[in-house]
Design an enzyme around this catalytic site. Structure first.
Site, mmCIF file in Angstrom:
data_model
loop_
_atom_site.group_PDB
_atom_site.id
_atom_site.type_symbol
_atom_site.label_atom_id
_atom_site.label_comp_id
_atom_site.label_asym_id
_atom_site.label_seq_id
_atom_site.Cartn_x
_atom_site.Cartn_y
_atom_site.Cartn_z
ATOM 1 C CB ALA A 122 -0.945 -0.024 1.200
ATOM 2 C CD GLU A 125 -1.182 8.790 -0.025
ATOM 3 O OE1 GLU A 125 -1.454 9.998 -0.217
ATOM 4 O OE2 GLU A 125 -0.672 8.356 1.025
ATOM 5 N N PRO A 126 -4.239 8.755 -4.557
ATOM 6 C CG PRO A 126 -6.498 9.062 -4.025
ATOM 7 C CD PRO A 126 -5.195 8.612 -3.443
ATOM 8 N N GLY A 129 1.273 9.069 -7.251
ATOM 9 C CA GLY A 129 1.589 7.851 -7.985
ATOM 10 C C GLY A 129 3.091 7.810 -8.201
ATOM 11 C CB SER A 156 -2.262 -5.243 -6.856
ATOM 12 O OG SER A 156 -2.162 -4.431 -7.999
ATOM 13 N N GLY A 339 -5.404 -12.735 -36.594
ATOM 14 C CA GLY A 339 -6.339 -11.962 -37.397
ATOM 15 C C GLY A 339 -7.584 -11.605 -36.597
ATOM 16 N N GLY A 340 -8.746 -11.741 -37.233
ATOM 17 C CA GLY A 340 -10.002 -11.415 -36.565
ATOM 18 C C GLY A 340 -10.243 -12.237 -35.315
ATOM 19 C CD GLU A 363 6.484 -2.461 -7.807
ATOM 20 O OE1 GLU A 363 7.285 -1.620 -7.362
ATOM 21 O OE2 GLU A 363 5.522 -2.900 -7.160
ATOM 22 N N GLY A 364 6.260 1.417 -11.481
ATOM 23 C CA GLY A 364 6.842 2.560 -12.168
ATOM 24 C C GLY A 364 6.647 2.505 -13.673
#
Length: 381
Positions: A122, A125-126, A129, A156, A339-340, A363-364
């Site tokens: 953790a 933060e908003p 980063g 995560s 392809g498709g 991680e950056g």
């Protein structure tokens, strides 16, 4: 010339077998549902994979950087979620190893080893980063506890983790120079709750969540190191985390290349398999060359780390940046070979493309890695 040891090759074969038989078949379903796969956590725990970085007395093997990268890559070939979980676990075990005292290591590692608990890192933060110095989460000592207020985001595994190494400002006036401290936040702590869980493009099996701290209580015995040593502890683990994320990207791309080759052998157009056409052959060759180049750099740096070579931060940034960007390039070419069909969710290539994108930011970012590399080179010259 670098070579894996016999023990490492045996571990890789075990992981590969697990990937083919149990993890790979779950990957698509996990991606579609976006639900956290507790059954995969159980499989990884029962097979000792989440415990690999732990010391032997806690059920691990004290896996070095090279081994952690090798297993992360092998897992990612089959199941991005499994590899993600190992990357997170290895990073947090490193953080606790570096910052924790003997009592803390014993207390937390017992839980990770015997109880198969999982972790989350953790930091983000908003408003903080790439710019960690903009961190707003505050921790204030109050008797036998630290009281924390603030918000973390994009964490995560944050919504499902039992133990969360967390970083907060204890002395905002000092900023990054002694103002950040490291803690272990435990699930269920008073004042801690899970906020928004993001709806992600890829890597959907591991939730990216907001952590809300409103007068959250962390006991003083959960402070890692001393006050002000948080950034030092985080940076001490950065080489490992960059390299495991890079190997994670390589594994995703290797899985995409493997699938593209088999598809090209079987897909018939104009009366022959498309693998017979030079355009497809050149694309496959380019994909393989890029992967081998990135893999060679990454394991060279991992080996340097294990040998205790000092000042490898610039090299770890090179390895992470190159591996993550090549992962995206290879996965995009793998989509093109189909392809498709490569664009359709019935096939795994579009999932791998989305999963590979996450490696660009974990991680950056590439821009931050290039900044680190330039500083490293300019400092040396």
């Amino acid at each position: 010339m670098f070579e894996f040891t016999e023990e490492q090759r045996m571990i890789r074969e075990t992981v590969r077998k697990l990937g083919v038989e149990k993890l790979g078949p779950r990957a698509s379903e996990v991606d579609k549902s976006g639900e956290f796969p507790w059954d995969i956590v159980k499989i990884l725990g029962e097979n000792g994979i989440l415990q690999l970085p732990l010391p032997e007395k806690y059920g691990g093997i004290g896996a070095d950087t090279t081994t952690s990268c090798m297993v992360s890559e092998e897992l990612a070939r089959f199941c991005t979620t499994s590899s993600n979980l190992l990357c997170i676990q290895a990073s947090n075990i490193k953080v606790i190893s570096l910052g924790g005292n003997e009592s803390q290591r014993d207390r937390f590692f017992q839980r990770l080893g015997k109880e198969n608990q999982i972790t989350a890192f953790a930091l983000t933060e908003p408003g903080a980063g790439s710019d960690v110095g903009a961190m707003k989460t505050r921790a204030v000592r109050c008797g036998d506890f630290y009281i924390l207020n603030g918000t973390k985001c994009f964490i995560s595994g944050g919504a499902v983790a039992d133990l969360l190494p967390l970083f907060a400002m204890t002395d905002p006036a000092k900023g990054l120079k002694g103002g950040v401290s490291a803690f272990v936040l435990e699930k269920g702590a008073p004042g801690f709750k899970i906020g928004k869980t993001e709806e992600k493009m890829g890597s959907r099996g591991v939730p990216a969540s907001e952590l809300v701290l409103e007068d959250a209580q962390i006991p003083i015995e959960n402070l890692l190191g001393k006050e002000g040593e948080g950034l030092k502890i985080a940076l001490g683990a950065i080489n490992l985390t960059r390299l495991t994320v890079g190997s994670h990207g390589l594994g995703i791309a290797q899985g995409a290349l493997d699938y593209a080759i088999e598809y090209a052998k079987q897909r018939v157009q104009f009366g022959k398999p498309i693998a017979a056409f030079q355009g497809i052959q050149f694309k496959i060759a380019d994909m393989a060359m890029q992967l081998e180049a990135a893999r060679s750099l990454l394991y060279r740096v991992a080996f340097m780390s294990d040998q205790g070579v000092p000042d490898i931060e610039g090299f770890s940034s090179m390895a992470k940046c190159l591996a993550s960007e090549i992962s995206v390039n290879v996965c995009l070419d793998a989509v093109k070979i189909l392809g498709g069909y490569g664009y359709m969710k019935d096939y795994p290539q579009e999932r791998r493309m989305r999963d590979a994108m996450s490696c660009l930011f974990m991680e950056g970012t590439g821009e931050i890695q290039r900044q680190n590399i330039a500083r490293f080179l300019l400092k040396k010259s």
